[in-house]
Design an enzyme around this catalytic site. Structure first.
Site, PDB file in Angstrom:
ATOM      1  N   TYR A  71     -15.174   6.344 -12.654  1.00 12.22           N
ATOM      2  CA  TYR A  71     -14.729   5.328 -11.691  1.00 12.22           C
ATOM      3  C   TYR A  71     -15.173   3.933 -12.150  1.00 12.22           C
ATOM      4  CZ  TYR A  71     -15.034   2.372  -7.568  1.00 12.22           C
ATOM      5  OH  TYR A  71     -14.967   1.308  -6.713  1.00 12.22           O
ATOM      6  N   ASP A 100       0.874  -1.178   0.000  1.00 14.52           N
ATOM      7  CA  ASP A 100       0.000   0.000   0.000  1.00 14.52           C
ATOM      8  C   ASP A 100       0.909   1.225   0.000  1.00 14.52           C
ATOM      9  OD1 ASP A 100      -3.215   0.381   1.285  1.00 14.52           O
ATOM     10  OD2 ASP A 100      -1.906   2.126   0.970  1.00 14.52           O
ATOM     11  N   ASP A 125     -27.069  10.186  -9.017  1.00 11.38           N
ATOM     12  CA  ASP A 125     -27.483   9.106  -8.106  1.00 11.38           C
ATOM     13  C   ASP A 125     -28.670   8.329  -8.672  1.00 11.38           C
ATOM     14  OD1 ASP A 125     -25.682   9.330  -6.012  1.00 11.38           O
ATOM     15  OD2 ASP A 125     -26.909  10.747  -4.885  1.00 11.38           O
ATOM     16  N   PHE A 180     -21.543  -3.705  -3.807  1.00 15.32           N
ATOM     17  CA  PHE A 180     -22.545  -2.657  -3.670  1.00 15.32           C
ATOM     18  C   PHE A 180     -22.043  -1.715  -2.550  1.00 15.32           C
ATOM     19  CE2 PHE A 180     -25.862  -3.455  -6.815  1.00 15.32           C
ATOM     20  CZ  PHE A 180     -25.196  -4.456  -7.480  1.00 15.32           C
ATOM     21  N   ALA A 236      -6.829   1.319  -5.169  1.00 11.30           N
ATOM     22  CA  ALA A 236      -7.533   2.061  -6.222  1.00 11.30           C
ATOM     23  C   ALA A 236      -8.094   3.352  -5.647  1.00 11.30           C
ATOM     24  CB  ALA A 236      -8.692   1.225  -6.770  1.00 11.30           C
ATOM     25  N   THR A 265     -16.863  -3.195  -8.773  1.00 10.50           N
ATOM     26  CA  THR A 265     -17.896  -2.319  -8.203  1.00 10.50           C
ATOM     27  C   THR A 265     -19.215  -2.402  -8.951  1.00 10.50           C
ATOM     28  OG1 THR A 265     -18.474   0.018  -7.946  1.00 10.50           O
ATOM     29  CG2 THR A 265     -16.886  -0.475  -9.635  1.00 10.50           C
ATOM     30  N   ARG A 312     -28.408  14.759  -5.442  1.00 10.87           N
ATOM     31  CA  ARG A 312     -26.997  14.837  -5.836  1.00 10.87           C
ATOM     32  C   ARG A 312     -26.933  14.307  -7.269  1.00 10.87           C
ATOM     33  NH1 ARG A 312     -22.711  11.329  -2.343  1.00 10.87           N
ATOM     34  NH2 ARG A 312     -23.707   9.623  -3.437  1.00 10.87           N
ATOM     35  N   ALA A 313     -26.165  14.974  -8.120  1.00 12.39           N
ATOM     36  CA  ALA A 313     -26.124  14.564  -9.532  1.00 12.39           C
ATOM     37  C   ALA A 313     -25.640  13.123  -9.666  1.00 12.39           C
ATOM     38  CB  ALA A 313     -25.202  15.493 -10.303  1.00 12.39           C
TER      39      ALA A 313
HETATM   40  N1  UDP Z   1     -26.452  10.505   0.624  1.00 12.39           N
HETATM   41  C1  UDP Z   1     -27.162  11.501   1.274  1.00 12.39           C
HETATM   42  N2  UDP Z   1     -26.452  12.398   2.026  1.00 12.39           N
HETATM   43  C2  UDP Z   1     -25.097  12.356   2.152  1.00 12.39           C
HETATM   44  C3  UDP Z   1     -24.393  11.313   1.495  1.00 12.39           C
HETATM   45  C4  UDP Z   1     -25.106  10.409   0.737  1.00 12.39           C
HETATM   46  O1  UDP Z   1     -28.385  11.603   1.161  1.00 12.39           O
HETATM   47  O2  UDP Z   1     -24.537  13.221   2.830  1.00 12.39           O
HETATM   48  C5  UDP Z   1     -27.202   9.511  -0.178  1.00 12.39           C
HETATM   49  C6  UDP Z   1     -26.743   9.427  -1.622  1.00 12.39           C
HETATM   50  O3  UDP Z   1     -27.466  10.332  -2.411  1.00 12.39           O
HETATM   51  C7  UDP Z   1     -27.065   7.972  -1.961  1.00 12.39           C
HETATM   52  C8  UDP Z   1     -26.919   7.238  -0.629  1.00 12.39           C
HETATM   53  O4  UDP Z   1     -26.960   8.254   0.380  1.00 12.39           O
HETATM   54  O5  UDP Z   1     -28.400   7.849  -2.380  1.00 12.39           O
HETATM   55  C9  UDP Z   1     -25.607   6.485  -0.520  1.00 12.39           C
HETATM   56  O6  UDP Z   1     -24.569   7.372  -0.872  1.00 12.39           O
HETATM   57  P1  UDP Z   1     -23.042   6.986  -0.696  1.00 12.39           P
HETATM   58  O7  UDP Z   1     -22.242   8.181  -1.158  1.00 12.39           O
HETATM   59  O8  UDP Z   1     -22.796   6.493   0.679  1.00 12.39           O
HETATM   60  O9  UDP Z   1     -22.834   5.756  -1.679  1.00 12.39           O
HETATM   61  P2  UDP Z   1     -23.140   5.576  -3.254  1.00 12.39           P
HETATM   62  O10 UDP Z   1     -24.424   4.809  -3.327  1.00 12.39           O
HETATM   63  O11 UDP Z   1     -23.208   6.934  -3.876  1.00 12.39           O
HETATM   64  O12 UDP Z   1     -21.983   4.777  -3.719  1.00 12.39           O
END
Ligand code: UDP
Length: 318
Positions: free
Chosen positions: A141, A31, A282, A169, A75, A117, A279-280
């Site tokens: 990613y 690492d 999702d 997941f 990674a 992933t 959030r964009a």
């Molecule tokens: N999320 C949220 N608030 C936060 C961070 C994440 O509502 O401060 C939501 C995000 O939109 C997603 C879920 O929590 O629907 C899981 O987000 P995370 O970033 O943990 O993992 P991802 O699914 O994006 O890999």
């Protein structure tokens, strides 16, 4: 087996390194500590601080062992970062894997397990998501990992490399001494727990108008100890399968609101929530079908209860 674990100072890598040792394997962790933590590396593992993307550095590390297998976790992992600086992800994740694979092949290491992933799927057409779903990553990613999966298929075909690609997941929870610590933190459960610890005033809920039962996004949170078990099974069973690609998930979806509620129960803190815009990028719902992993690896997640997952994370954070 003697196993090389790249990224073994990180959250999932260190947890898996510990599980490998427990199963009786010998572990060497490599690492560069750019994102990992030296103290997370299990004491019984040999540690080498090195950058896997540099052929001059990684070749002697591989040459010094007589490795039966490599588990490759090293990674970059932030999907958001990958949409700002995709070049970094293709260099580290894709290029780094190519460099590592070259060294492994040169020194006769015949088994390779990739930390892949669910991001390889992008926005799914249906849930639960099976491994046959369309591969259309919606961020760089996911693409950077999908390219490694494709490389592995060629190495299997041409060199007979035995490969497993494990598509995680939402990794969550913790085992003692190996919590999830990213800087900056963007993941829901650690952020919610930061509120409970008084380090943050409230949690932002990103979007409440999704087509889901409570309007917030649904994700499949899988305990990191279960992920570690799957890696141990995968490497031990590679000779049987030659090449496998499996989803690793809980098979159950939990909404953002359910996660916040679970954290309130576990920590006893009110955890104020602020409902903000989406959030964009999702997707509304991501839930795995893990039946292939269950069938081929004999894997069953042991810690499927959300309160348990959050409580284990809290025990490391609190
Ligand atoms: N999320 C949220 N608030 C936060 C961070 C994440 O509502 O401060 C939501 C995000 O939109 C997603 C879920 O929590 O629907 C899981 O987000 P995370 O970033 O943990 O993992 P991802 O699914 O994006 O890999």
């Amino acid at each position: 087996m003697q196993v090389l674990v790249t990224g073994g100072a990180g959250y999932i890598g260190a947890t898996t390194a510990a599980a490998l040792l427990e199963a009786g394997h010998e572990v060497v962790v490599v690492d560069d500590l750019s994102r990992g933590h030296r103290e997370a590396v299990p004491q019984d593992a040999r540690f080498v601080e090195a950058d896997i993307t540099d052929p001059e550095v990684i070749d002697p590390v591989v040459a010094q062992g007589s490795f039966d297998a490599c588990l490759h976790f090293a990674a970059l992992i932030e999907a958001g970062e990958s949409m700002q600086a995709p070049e970094r992800f293709f260099r580290v994740n894709t290029g780094g894997s190519a460099v590592l694979l070259e060294a492994l092949l040169r020194h006769g290491v015949g088994r390779f397990v990739l930390s892949s992933t669910a991001a390889v799927y992008g926005e799914p057409d249906e849930v639960p998501i099976t491994e046959d779903a369309a591969l259309e990553p919606s961020n760089a990613y996911g693409e950077s990992k999908l390219l490694v999966e494709r490389m592995l298929a060629w190495h299997h075909r041409i060199h007979g490399l035995k490969t497993a690609s494990l598509r995680y997941f939402n990794a969550a929870g913790a085992v003692t001494g190996r919590g999830e610590r990213h800087d900056p933190e963007t993941h829901l459960i650690p952020l919610v727990l930061q509120v409970a610890r008084g380090q943050r005033e409230h949690i932002k809920i990103f979007g409440t108008d999704y087509p889901t039962p409570d309007g917030t996004c649904v994700r499949d949170y899988i305990h990191v100890a279960d992920l570690a078990d799957a890696h141990v099974l995968a490497v031990e069973r590679l000779d049987e399968h030659g090449t496998v690609t499996c989803n690793l998930g809980n098979g159950r979806g939990f909404s953002v609101r359910e996660v916040v509620e679970a954290a309130r129960r576990v920590t006893g803190h009110p955890i104020p929530a602020d409902e903000v815009d989406r959030r964009a990028g999702d997707p509304a719902i991501l839930i795995a079908s893990s039946s292939r992993a269950e069938e081929l690896l004999g894997w069953t997640p042991r810690h499927r209860d959300l309160d348990r997952i959050v409580a284990d994370a809290w025990a490391e954070y609190g």
